[in-house]
Design a protein around this motif. Structure first.
Motif, short mmCIF file in Angstrom:
data_model
loop_
_atom_site.label_atom_id
_atom_site.label_comp_id
_atom_site.label_asym_id
_atom_site.label_seq_id
_atom_site.Cartn_x
_atom_site.Cartn_y
_atom_site.Cartn_z
N UNK A 148 0.84 -1.20 0.00
CA UNK A 148 0.00 0.00 0.00
C UNK A 148 0.87 1.25 0.00
N UNK A 149 1.94 1.23 0.79
CA UNK A 149 2.83 2.39 0.86
C UNK A 149 3.52 2.63 -0.48
N UNK A 150 3.88 1.54 -1.17
CA UNK A 150 4.53 1.67 -2.48
C UNK A 150 3.60 2.34 -3.48
N UNK A 151 2.36 1.85 -3.56
CA UNK A 151 1.40 2.45 -4.49
C UNK A 151 1.06 3.88 -4.08
N UNK A 152 0.96 4.11 -2.77
CA UNK A 152 0.63 5.47 -2.33
C UNK A 152 1.72 6.45 -2.74
N UNK A 153 2.97 6.03 -2.65
CA UNK A 153 4.06 6.90 -3.09
C UNK A 153 3.95 7.26 -4.55
N UNK A 154 3.57 6.28 -5.38
CA UNK A 154 3.45 6.52 -6.82
C UNK A 154 2.32 7.51 -7.13
N UNK A 155 1.16 7.27 -6.55
CA UNK A 155 0.01 8.12 -6.90
C UNK A 155 0.12 9.50 -6.28
N UNK A 156 0.77 9.60 -5.13
CA UNK A 156 0.87 10.90 -4.45
C UNK A 156 1.75 11.87 -5.21
#
Length: 307
Positions: A234-242
Motif C-alpha cells: 500500500x505504501x509503495x502504491x501510495x508513493x506513486x500516486x501521491x
C-alpha cells in the motif's frame, strides 16, 4: 450501503467540449468506459467535471448516455447538488430512475452563513420529494469552495432521520483531523477522502476509498493501492500516486487534468473548459508534462483502449 462496503476509487469524470462548447457526449462515454475498465467507479458531475458549468438538462442527458452504454449503474455516483432545491430534486430523481449506486450532493452554495436547520431542510426536501427506498445519498463537504460546511451535528441529524438513505460523505476539506473525527464518530458511514495521498492513513481507520480528481489520470494505480494486501505494498502504491497528485495540485486542477488527457489521447479538444475557467497556457502545459515525464507517468490513449 453495500455499494460502498469495499474500498474503491471513483473518478469525478472530466467533461469534454466541442469547439462551440457543447458537450462531446461520445467522447465522454468512451472516457467513462476507459475509467471503468481501469478499475474506477464514475462520479460524473463532481467539481472536476465542471458540474456547476453544466445545465440540469445536460447532466441528465449524460447520465442517460452512460446508461445507454451498458455501464453498470452500480459503478455510477453522480453529483446532484444544486443551489435551487427543484434542480437538486430533478437531478436526484433522475439518478435514482437510472439505477445509480447513489448520489453525491453538494449543499446549496450561494447563501453564506446558513444554519444546520436550513441545510437539514434542503437535504430532507430532496429525500422526501424523491421518495425512493433505493436512494442513497453521500454528502459533499468542500467548504473552501461552497462556503457552506457540513457539520458533524448535521451528519448525525441526517443519519438519525434517514439511516438507510444518508450513507456517507466525500470530505474534500483537506482537514485530516475532520476526516479522522468522522471515521471515529460515525462507524459504518462511508467516508471518502478526496485525496489518494491520505489513503495510507485513512484505510486502516475504515475509509471507504476516495473520490479523487487525479483518478481521471491514474485510476488503475489508485485501484491497486486500494486492493494492496499489505501495508508495504500500500505504501509503495501510495508513493506513486501521491507524486502525480502533487504535480497536478501545483496547477489549476481542472485545466491541468484536461491538458494531460489532451496530450496522452492526442486530442486537443480535451483541453477545452467552459468560462469562467481558462485553459492552461502552452508554457504551463509543457512544464507540467515535463514534471510528469520525470515521474515516469504515462496514460494510455483512450481511443486506443476502445479501438
Amino acid at each position: 450501503m453495500s455499494a460502498f462496503a469495499t474500498p474503491r476509487v471513483f473518478a469525478p469524470v472530466l467533461t469534454p467540449f466541442r469547439a462551440d462548447l457543447t458537450i462531446d457526449a461520445p467522447r465522454f462515454v468512451a472516457f467513462c468506459r476507459w475509467l471503468v475498465g481501469q478499475g474506477a467507479g464514475l462520479a460524473p458531475f463532481g467539481t472536476n467535471s465542471e458540474a456547476n458549468s453544466l445545465s440540469v438538462a445536460e447532466r441528465c442527458m449524460l447520465l442517460d448516455r452512460i446508461a445507454a452504454a451498458d455501464i453498470d449503474p452500480a459503478q455510477v455516483l453522480p453529483g446532484t447538488g444544486a443551489c435551487a432545491l427543484p434542480d437538486a430534486i430533478a437531478l436526484t430523481r433522475h439518478a435514482v430512475a437510472t439505477g445509480c449506486a447513489g448520489v453525491l450532493m453538494l449543499p446549496p452554495f450561494f447563501y453564506q452563513g446558513v444554519s444546520d436547520d436550513g441545510l437539514f431542510a434542503y437535504y430532507a426536501g430532496v429525500i422526501d420529494a424523491v421518495g425512493s427506498e433505493r436512494l442513497r445519498v453521500l454528502l459533499y463537504h468542500i467548504p473552501q469552495l461552497t462556503g457552506v460546511p457540513i457539520t458533524h451535528a448535521l451528519i448525525e441529524r441526517l443519519v438519525a432521520a434517514y439511516p438507510r438513505t444518508v450513507v456517507g460523505i466525500k470530505d474534500s476539506s483537506g482537514d485530516w483531523a475532520n476526516t479522522v473525527t468522522m471515521l471515529e464518530r460515525f462507524p459504518g458511514f462511508a467516508v471518502f477522502p478526496a485525496s489518494e495521498a491520505l489513503l495510507g492513513r485513512a484505510l486502516p481507520l475504515g475509509a471507504a476509498g476516495c473520490i479523487s480528481a487525479t483518478a481521471n489520470l491514474q485510476p488503475h494505480a489508485i485501484a491497486q493501492l486500494l486492493a494492496a494486501p499489505t501495508a508495504v505494498e500500500r505504501a509503495t502504491w501510495e508513493g506513486r500516486v501521491s507524486t502525480v497528485r502533487t504535480a497536478l495540485q501545483s496547477a489549476s486542477m481542472i485545466p491541468a487534468l484536461k491538458a494531460v488527457v489532451a496530450h496522452f489521447t492526442r486530442h486537443d479538444d480535451w483541453a477545452r473548459v467552459r468560462a469562467p475557467l481558462m485553459r492552461h497556457a502552452p508554457s504551463d502545459v509543457r512544464a507540467l508534462l515535463a514534471q510528469l515525464d520525470a515521474l515516469g507517468f504515462a496514460m494510455p490513449s483512450i481511443d486506443e483502449a476502445h479501438a
